[in-house]
Design a protein around this motif. Structure first.
Motif, PDB file in Angstrom:
ATOM      1  N   THR A   1       0.886  -1.014   0.037  1.00  0.00           N
ATOM      2  CA  THR A   1       0.090  -0.068  -0.219  1.00  0.00           C
ATOM      3  C   THR A   1       1.129   0.954  -0.168  1.00  0.00           C
ATOM      4  OG1 THR A   1      -1.737  -0.880   1.747  1.00  0.00           O
ATOM      5  CG2 THR A   1      -2.243   1.040   0.977  1.00  0.00           C
ATOM      6  N   HIS A   2       0.292   2.510  -0.885  1.00  0.00           N
ATOM      7  CA  HIS A   2       1.346   3.033  -1.049  1.00  0.00           C
ATOM      8  C   HIS A   2       0.863   4.532  -0.028  1.00  0.00           C
ATOM      9  CE1 HIS A   2       4.253   1.538  -3.708  1.00  0.00           C
ATOM     10  NE2 HIS A   2       3.324   0.967  -4.065  1.00  0.00           N
ATOM     11  N   ARG A   3       1.480   5.261   0.747  1.00  0.00           N
ATOM     12  CA  ARG A   3       0.513   6.433   1.258  1.00  0.00           C
ATOM     13  C   ARG A   3       0.447   7.529   0.252  1.00  0.00           C
ATOM     14  NH1 ARG A   3       2.347   5.605   7.948  1.00  0.00           N
ATOM     15  NH2 ARG A   3       2.575   8.350   7.239  1.00  0.00           N
ATOM     16  N   GLN A   4      -0.141   8.259  -0.159  1.00  0.00           N
ATOM     17  CA  GLN A   4      -0.291   9.911  -0.054  1.00  0.00           C
ATOM     18  C   GLN A   4       0.179  10.927   0.584  1.00  0.00           C
ATOM     19  OE1 GLN A   4      -0.073  10.616  -3.286  1.00  0.00           O
ATOM     20  NE2 GLN A   4      -2.279  10.361  -3.918  1.00  0.00           N
TER      21      GLN A   4
ATOM     22  N   PHE B   1      13.776  24.341  -0.991  1.00  0.00           N
ATOM     23  CA  PHE B   1      13.032  23.945  -1.491  1.00  0.00           C
ATOM     24  C   PHE B   1      13.912  23.257  -2.190  1.00  0.00           C
ATOM     25  CE2 PHE B   1      12.447  28.080  -2.862  1.00  0.00           C
ATOM     26  CZ  PHE B   1      11.581  28.284  -2.258  1.00  0.00           C
ATOM     27  N   PRO B   2      15.162  21.796  -1.068  1.00  0.00           N
ATOM     28  CA  PRO B   2      15.842  20.255  -1.324  1.00  0.00           C
ATOM     29  C   PRO B   2      14.875  19.610  -1.996  1.00  0.00           C
ATOM     30  CG  PRO B   2      14.814  20.428   0.919  1.00  0.00           C
ATOM     31  CD  PRO B   2      14.154  22.048   0.321  1.00  0.00           C
ATOM     32  N   ASN B   3      13.135  19.647  -2.083  1.00  0.00           N
ATOM     33  CA  ASN B   3      12.360  18.709  -3.430  1.00  0.00           C
ATOM     34  C   ASN B   3      12.898  18.721  -4.790  1.00  0.00           C
ATOM     35  OD1 ASN B   3      11.567  21.802  -2.735  1.00  0.00           O
ATOM     36  ND2 ASN B   3      10.115  20.691  -4.510  1.00  0.00           N
ATOM     37  N   ASN B   4      13.729  19.457  -4.715  1.00  0.00           N
ATOM     38  CA  ASN B   4      14.267  19.766  -6.120  1.00  0.00           C
ATOM     39  C   ASN B   4      16.008  18.722  -6.666  1.00  0.00           C
ATOM     40  OD1 ASN B   4      13.111  23.303  -6.376  1.00  0.00           O
ATOM     41  ND2 ASN B   4      12.081  21.999  -7.077  1.00  0.00           N
ATOM     42  N   TRP B   5      16.200  18.463  -5.699  1.00  0.00           N
ATOM     43  CA  TRP B   5      17.425  17.710  -5.718  1.00  0.00           C
ATOM     44  C   TRP B   5      17.299  16.128  -5.307  1.00  0.00           C
ATOM     45  CZ3 TRP B   5      20.643  16.177  -1.745  1.00  0.00           C
ATOM     46  CH2 TRP B   5      19.894  16.221  -0.276  1.00  0.00           C
ATOM     47  N   PHE B   6      16.327  16.642  -5.252  1.00  0.00           N
ATOM     48  CA  PHE B   6      15.800  14.541  -4.056  1.00  0.00           C
ATOM     49  C   PHE B   6      14.948  14.100  -4.137  1.00  0.00           C
ATOM     50  CE2 PHE B   6      15.231  16.218   0.283  1.00  0.00           C
ATOM     51  CZ  PHE B   6      14.942  15.135   0.759  1.00  0.00           C
ATOM     52  N   VAL B   7      14.351  12.715  -4.319  1.00  0.00           N
ATOM     53  CA  VAL B   7      13.085  12.622  -4.623  1.00  0.00           C
ATOM     54  C   VAL B   7      12.999  11.405  -3.421  1.00  0.00           C
ATOM     55  CG1 VAL B   7      11.068  11.627  -5.142  1.00  0.00           C
ATOM     56  CG2 VAL B   7      12.014  13.589  -6.428  1.00  0.00           C
ATOM     57  N   SER B   8      12.677  11.896  -2.046  1.00  0.00           N
ATOM     58  CA  SER B   8      12.435   9.455  -1.408  1.00  0.00           C
ATOM     59  C   SER B   8      11.359   8.974  -2.044  1.00  0.00           C
ATOM     60  CB  SER B   8      12.434   9.690   0.352  1.00  0.00           C
ATOM     61  OG  SER B   8      11.139  11.068   0.428  1.00  0.00           O
ATOM     62  N   LEU B   9      11.589   7.777  -2.181  1.00  0.00           N
ATOM     63  CA  LEU B   9      10.676   6.819  -3.127  1.00  0.00           C
ATOM     64  C   LEU B   9      10.457   5.558  -1.963  1.00  0.00           C
ATOM     65  CD1 LEU B   9      11.500   6.856  -6.671  1.00  0.00           C
ATOM     66  CD2 LEU B   9       9.407   8.532  -5.647  1.00  0.00           C
ATOM     67  N   ASP B  10       8.989   4.574  -1.661  1.00  0.00           N
ATOM     68  CA  ASP B  10       8.610   3.786  -1.045  1.00  0.00           C
ATOM     69  C   ASP B  10      10.531   2.734  -1.544  1.00  0.00           C
ATOM     70  OD1 ASP B  10       6.748   4.383   0.361  1.00  0.00           O
ATOM     71  OD2 ASP B  10       5.405   3.300  -0.834  1.00  0.00           O
ATOM     72  N   GLY B  11      10.080   1.275  -0.649  1.00  0.00           N
ATOM     73  CA  GLY B  11      11.096   1.111  -0.147  1.00  0.00           C
ATOM     74  C   GLY B  11      12.896   1.386  -0.660  1.00  0.00           C
ATOM     75  N   ASP B  12      12.632   2.506   0.123  1.00  0.00           N
ATOM     76  CA  ASP B  12      14.156   3.509   0.895  1.00  0.00           C
ATOM     77  C   ASP B  12      15.235   3.895  -0.588  1.00  0.00           C
ATOM     78  OD1 ASP B  12      14.310   2.395   4.071  1.00  0.00           O
ATOM     79  OD2 ASP B  12      15.291   0.401   3.182  1.00  0.00           O
ATOM     80  N   ASN B  13      13.756   3.830  -1.554  1.00  0.00           N
ATOM     81  CA  ASN B  13      14.873   4.912  -2.892  1.00  0.00           C
ATOM     82  C   ASN B  13      15.244   6.113  -2.881  1.00  0.00           C
ATOM     83  OD1 ASN B  13      14.604   2.306  -4.516  1.00  0.00           O
ATOM     84  ND2 ASN B  13      13.427   1.811  -4.159  1.00  0.00           N
ATOM     85  N   LEU B  14      15.495   6.472  -2.724  1.00  0.00           N
ATOM     86  CA  LEU B  14      16.713   8.004  -3.034  1.00  0.00           C
ATOM     87  C   LEU B  14      16.837   8.185  -4.465  1.00  0.00           C
ATOM     88  CD1 LEU B  14      16.725  10.415  -1.445  1.00  0.00           C
ATOM     89  CD2 LEU B  14      18.998  10.085  -0.874  1.00  0.00           C
ATOM     90  N   VAL B  15      15.788   8.903  -5.082  1.00  0.00           N
ATOM     91  CA  VAL B  15      16.215   9.969  -5.991  1.00  0.00           C
ATOM     92  C   VAL B  15      17.570  11.404  -6.348  1.00  0.00           C
ATOM     93  CG1 VAL B  15      15.730  10.144  -8.704  1.00  0.00           C
ATOM     94  CG2 VAL B  15      14.528   8.674  -7.544  1.00  0.00           C
ATOM     95  N   LEU B  16      18.560  11.372  -7.102  1.00  0.00           N
ATOM     96  CA  LEU B  16      18.782  12.399  -6.385  1.00  0.00           C
ATOM     97  C   LEU B  16      18.675  13.009  -8.017  1.00  0.00           C
ATOM     98  CD1 LEU B  16      22.296  11.653  -5.189  1.00  0.00           C
ATOM     99  CD2 LEU B  16      20.327  11.750  -3.890  1.00  0.00           C
ATOM    100  N   CYS B  17      18.428  14.120  -8.308  1.00  0.00           N
ATOM    101  CA  CYS B  17      18.115  14.666  -9.615  1.00  0.00           C
ATOM    102  C   CYS B  17      18.632  16.194 -10.042  1.00  0.00           C
ATOM    103  CB  CYS B  17      16.538  15.346  -9.053  1.00  0.00           C
ATOM    104  SG  CYS B  17      15.363  14.539  -8.338  1.00  0.00           S
ATOM    105  N   PRO B  18      18.978  15.834 -11.331  1.00  0.00           N
ATOM    106  CA  PRO B  18      19.759  16.875 -12.129  1.00  0.00           C
ATOM    107  C   PRO B  18      19.507  18.280 -12.108  1.00  0.00           C
ATOM    108  CG  PRO B  18      18.904  15.612 -13.977  1.00  0.00           C
ATOM    109  CD  PRO B  18      18.637  15.096 -12.536  1.00  0.00           C
TER     110      PRO B  18
ATOM    111  N   LEU C   1       3.735  13.914  -7.408  1.00  0.00           N
ATOM    112  CA  LEU C   1       3.811  12.374  -7.933  1.00  0.00           C
ATOM    113  C   LEU C   1       2.245  11.905  -6.888  1.00  0.00           C
ATOM    114  CD1 LEU C   1       7.442  11.812  -6.791  1.00  0.00           C
ATOM    115  CD2 LEU C   1       6.316  11.807  -8.795  1.00  0.00           C
ATOM    116  N   ASP C   2       1.569  11.077  -7.283  1.00  0.00           N
ATOM    117  CA  ASP C   2       1.009  10.449  -7.284  1.00  0.00           C
ATOM    118  C   ASP C   2       0.503   9.090  -6.205  1.00  0.00           C
ATOM    119  OD1 ASP C   2      -1.939   9.176  -6.403  1.00  0.00           O
ATOM    120  OD2 ASP C   2      -2.693   9.764  -7.960  1.00  0.00           O
ATOM    121  N   ARG C   3       1.358   8.977  -4.962  1.00  0.00           N
ATOM    122  CA  ARG C   3       2.081   7.993  -5.289  1.00  0.00           C
ATOM    123  C   ARG C   3       0.673   7.021  -4.607  1.00  0.00           C
ATOM    124  NH1 ARG C   3       7.371   9.149  -2.608  1.00  0.00           N
ATOM    125  NH2 ARG C   3       7.434  11.579  -2.764  1.00  0.00           N
TER     126      ARG C   3
END
Length: 170
Positions: A2-5, A80-97, A146-148
């Protein structure tokens, strides 16, 4: 799964300076130079920031506040750190260009604190930052919605949101 919003934990960066940034204003249509003195803008931003942290905490949100400093890099958009990273379920971290050069310093300054705040032993980092050298960007949730719960992402393509990177992210 289940993904929480809505999350119960967030990371916020308390800026030490916040002002009109000419580098990001080039293609950020929401940024306006109102001609206010820098110290006034900074003081207003800190009052707003601290009030918002208090409000979130009063609602049961665990807020990890990371303090900015200008010891090495001046980062006026660090709030505004939400621009350079996104955290996702499953302990995933995306570093954004990032489009603006000075925004890239935020990763250098705050990545360690972010990982510590996330408190995850087995963090999977997906690093897209190498695309900066090719002039391709995807500025996190500043460029995407993101509609998680429904595992759907929306994006408005621009200089800050490359279609190919968006598709890869999805």
């Amino acid at each position: 799964m289940t993904h929480r919003q809505i999350t119960r934990d967030i990371v916020m960066v308390r800026p030490c300076s916040f002002y009109f940034n000419a580098q990001t204003a080039a293609n950020d249509f929401f940024q306006k130079n109102l001609g206010e003195k820098r110290d006034i803008v900074e003081a207003k931003a800190l009052i707003e920031f601290d009030g918002f942290v208090d409000k979130l905490r009063s609602k049961g949100i665990n807020v990890h506040v990371v303090e900015d400093d200008n010891a090495v890099f001046d980062t006026p958009d660090s709030i505004f750190p939400n621009n350079w990273f996104v955290s996702l379920d499953g302990d995933n971290l995306v570093l954004c260009p990032m489009f603006a050069q000075d925004r890239r310093f935020e990763r250098i300054k705050f990545l360690g604190a972010l990982i510590e705040a996330m408190g995850r032993e087995h963090l999977h980092i997906h690093d897209y930052t190498s695309y900066e050298k090719d002039g391709r960007f995807l500025e996190g949730t500043g460029a995407m919605v993101l509609d998680r719960a429904n595992r759907t992402a929306y994006c408005c393509l621009s200089q800050r949101a490359d279609e190919g990177l968006f598709r890869r992210f999805c």
